[in-house]
Design a protein around this motif. Structure first.
Motif, mmCIF file in Angstrom:
data_model
loop_
_atom_site.group_PDB
_atom_site.id
_atom_site.type_symbol
_atom_site.label_atom_id
_atom_site.label_comp_id
_atom_site.label_asym_id
_atom_site.label_seq_id
_atom_site.Cartn_x
_atom_site.Cartn_y
_atom_site.Cartn_z
ATOM 1 N N MET A 92 -30.273 -39.301 10.834
ATOM 2 C CA MET A 92 -30.689 -40.708 10.912
ATOM 3 C C MET A 92 -29.452 -41.596 10.871
ATOM 4 S SD MET A 92 -33.462 -42.366 11.285
ATOM 5 C CE MET A 92 -33.928 -44.069 11.322
ATOM 6 N N THR A 93 -29.471 -42.661 11.649
ATOM 7 C CA THR A 93 -28.343 -43.573 11.707
ATOM 8 C C THR A 93 -28.480 -44.651 10.645
ATOM 9 O OG1 THR A 93 -29.533 -44.833 13.373
ATOM 10 C CG2 THR A 93 -27.987 -43.180 14.154
ATOM 11 N N GLU A 94 -27.517 -45.561 10.630
ATOM 12 C CA GLU A 94 -27.550 -46.631 9.658
ATOM 13 C C GLU A 94 -28.816 -47.468 9.814
ATOM 14 O OE1 GLU A 94 -24.101 -48.989 9.924
ATOM 15 O OE2 GLU A 94 -22.706 -47.347 9.605
ATOM 16 N N GLN A 95 -29.254 -48.058 8.706
ATOM 17 C CA GLN A 95 -30.451 -48.878 8.733
ATOM 18 C C GLN A 95 -30.280 -50.010 9.736
ATOM 19 O OE1 GLN A 95 -31.485 -51.251 5.247
ATOM 20 N NE2 GLN A 95 -33.508 -50.349 5.336
ATOM 21 N N GLY A 96 -31.296 -50.177 10.609
ATOM 22 C CA GLY A 96 -31.248 -51.226 11.609
ATOM 23 C C GLY A 96 -30.564 -50.819 12.888
ATOM 24 N N ASP A 97 -30.048 -49.605 13.005
ATOM 25 C CA ASP A 97 -29.384 -49.135 14.207
ATOM 26 C C ASP A 97 -30.398 -48.394 15.073
ATOM 27 O OD1 ASP A 97 -27.846 -47.923 16.155
ATOM 28 O OD2 ASP A 97 -26.208 -47.433 14.788
ATOM 29 N N PRO A 98 -30.625 -48.857 16.352
ATOM 30 C CA PRO A 98 -31.650 -48.218 17.184
ATOM 31 C C PRO A 98 -31.254 -46.850 17.696
ATOM 32 C CG PRO A 98 -30.490 -49.899 18.446
ATOM 33 C CD PRO A 98 -29.998 -50.006 17.012
ATOM 34 N N ARG A 99 -29.975 -46.484 17.596
ATOM 35 C CA ARG A 99 -29.592 -45.147 18.029
ATOM 36 C C ARG A 99 -30.197 -44.113 17.078
ATOM 37 N NH1 ARG A 99 -23.246 -46.080 18.276
ATOM 38 N NH2 ARG A 99 -23.866 -47.223 16.413
ATOM 39 N N GLY A 100 -30.531 -42.963 17.644
ATOM 40 C CA GLY A 100 -31.194 -41.945 16.852
ATOM 41 C C GLY A 100 -32.703 -41.998 16.964
ATOM 42 N N PRO A 155 -37.911 -40.063 13.998
ATOM 43 C CA PRO A 155 -38.584 -41.313 14.341
ATOM 44 C C PRO A 155 -38.683 -41.495 15.861
ATOM 45 C CG PRO A 155 -36.334 -41.757 13.672
ATOM 46 C CD PRO A 155 -36.551 -40.289 13.465
ATOM 47 N N ALA A 156 -39.791 -42.070 16.327
ATOM 48 C CA ALA A 156 -40.016 -42.199 17.761
ATOM 49 C C ALA A 156 -40.780 -43.479 18.065
ATOM 50 C CB ALA A 156 -40.783 -40.990 18.287
ATOM 51 N N VAL A 157 -40.481 -44.026 19.236
ATOM 52 C CA VAL A 157 -41.168 -45.207 19.754
ATOM 53 C C VAL A 157 -41.818 -44.813 21.065
ATOM 54 C CG1 VAL A 157 -40.858 -47.505 20.762
ATOM 55 C CG2 VAL A 157 -39.657 -46.904 18.653
ATOM 56 N N LEU A 215 -37.800 -50.215 13.704
ATOM 57 C CA LEU A 215 -38.277 -48.944 13.171
ATOM 58 C C LEU A 215 -37.253 -48.336 12.225
ATOM 59 C CD1 LEU A 215 -40.462 -46.789 13.109
ATOM 60 C CD2 LEU A 215 -39.378 -45.726 15.101
ATOM 61 N N SER A 216 -35.974 -48.473 12.560
ATOM 62 C CA SER A 216 -34.934 -47.945 11.680
ATOM 63 C C SER A 216 -34.940 -48.614 10.315
ATOM 64 C CB SER A 216 -33.556 -48.124 12.338
ATOM 65 O OG SER A 216 -33.429 -47.304 13.478
ATOM 66 N N ALA A 217 -35.439 -49.850 10.264
ATOM 67 C CA ALA A 217 -35.452 -50.598 9.003
ATOM 68 C C ALA A 217 -36.798 -50.544 8.296
ATOM 69 C CB ALA A 217 -35.073 -52.055 9.264
ATOM 70 N N GLY A 218 -37.793 -49.873 8.894
ATOM 71 C CA GLY A 218 -39.121 -49.833 8.297
ATOM 72 C C GLY A 218 -39.814 -48.505 8.547
ATOM 73 N N ASP A 219 -41.140 -48.540 8.515
ATOM 74 C CA ASP A 219 -41.932 -47.324 8.689
ATOM 75 C C ASP A 219 -42.615 -47.245 10.047
ATOM 76 O OD1 ASP A 219 -41.466 -46.447 6.002
ATOM 77 O OD2 ASP A 219 -42.992 -47.878 5.316
ATOM 78 N N ALA A 220 -42.947 -48.408 10.610
ATOM 79 C CA ALA A 220 -43.673 -48.431 11.865
ATOM 80 C C ALA A 220 -43.373 -49.731 12.593
ATOM 81 C CB ALA A 220 -45.180 -48.296 11.635
ATOM 82 N N LEU A 263 -43.243 -44.849 15.054
ATOM 83 C CA LEU A 263 -43.466 -44.274 13.731
ATOM 84 C C LEU A 263 -42.207 -43.559 13.263
ATOM 85 C CD1 LEU A 263 -46.999 -42.721 14.380
ATOM 86 C CD2 LEU A 263 -46.508 -44.796 13.058
ATOM 87 N N ARG A 264 -41.813 -43.851 12.034
ATOM 88 C CA ARG A 264 -40.652 -43.157 11.474
ATOM 89 C C ARG A 264 -40.975 -41.699 11.170
ATOM 90 N NH1 ARG A 264 -35.995 -44.269 8.297
ATOM 91 N NH2 ARG A 264 -36.374 -46.490 8.266
ATOM 92 N N ASP A 265 -42.116 -41.468 10.551
ATOM 93 C CA ASP A 265 -42.563 -40.117 10.217
ATOM 94 C C ASP A 265 -43.943 -39.900 10.831
ATOM 95 O OD1 ASP A 265 -40.347 -39.330 8.491
ATOM 96 O OD2 ASP A 265 -41.130 -40.826 7.092
ATOM 97 N N PRO A 266 -43.991 -39.463 12.082
ATOM 98 C CA PRO A 266 -45.280 -39.330 12.762
ATOM 99 C C PRO A 266 -46.248 -38.416 12.021
ATOM 100 C CG PRO A 266 -43.485 -39.179 14.338
ATOM 101 C CD PRO A 266 -42.861 -39.158 12.979
#
Length: 210
Positions: A1-9, A100-102, A123-128, A143-146
């Protein structure tokens, strides 16, 4: 997982149907022919994949019903959809890909890389993350944890689909995006084409209207 708020990953998923005449966008006929409707669907899918390809997502997946075609760019994995109803297929896609996936569909060709990047950051900063559609459904779900139970049994293609899906996300930190119109009817196609006039989709809609 990348840094919080980073869309990579974040994995970006497009759930799609092979654009075959008579099997896609049947609600566009009439006024469009089945062949024109398939070309409009293919253009919408190509525009959507272009937007996904232009993001910083580490992994890009097409969950496909049917076979890949020339519309599929490089850099995408293809997996088959599994399940009967759409709720099962969505649940299985998230389970097969992992989080995590969008996930987005092929019905919002006006989507931009910036919108998708914003969804990934949220999503990186939350759950969904949830993108409501104008017809009461949703155009994006992340979803972070599908967990398949978050999707199975949600009634699809109804005016209350979005509300019922949000109920399944109760207890999670959910970020809500802006509302988009997805393309179901000929009226939707004309409106979305006007919002994104430079897209392949808009060109296909204009060509079919001649």
């Amino acid at each position: 997982m990348t840094e919080q708020g980073d869309p990579r990953g974040i994995t970006l998923i497009v759930i799609a149907k092979e654009p075959v005449p008579g099997r896609v966008k049947t609600r566009l006929t009439p006024p469009y022919t089945s062949e024109q409707a398939a070309l409009i669907a293919e253009a919408a899918l190509a525009d959507t994949l272009d937007a996904v390809a232009a993001t910083t997502a580490t992994r890009r997946v097409v969950a496909l019903e049917g076979r890949p075609g020339a519309w599929l760019p490089r850099g995408f994995e293809v997996i088959a959809q599994r399940g009967a109803g759409l709720d099962e297929r969505l649940a299985n896609v998230f389970a097969d890909v992992g989080g995590p996936a969008v996930l987005i569909g092929m019905d919002t060709p006006q989507v931009t890389p910036a919108m998708l990047a914003d969804a990934g950051r949220r999503l990186s900063a939350g759950d969904a993350v949830y993108g409501p559609a104008a017809d009461g459904g949703f155009w994006l779900l992340g979803l972070r944890d599908p967990d398949p139970r978050r999707l199975r049994g949600v009634p699809m293609s109804r005016p209350d689909t979005g509300a019922r899906q949000l109920e399944r996300l109760d207890g999670l930190r959910v970020a809500t995006l802006g509302t988009l119109r997805d393309v179901d009817t000929a009226g939707d196609a004309v409106r979305v084409a006007a919002q994104a006039p430079g897209t392949r989709f808009a060109a296909a809609v204009r060509a079919g209207a001649r």
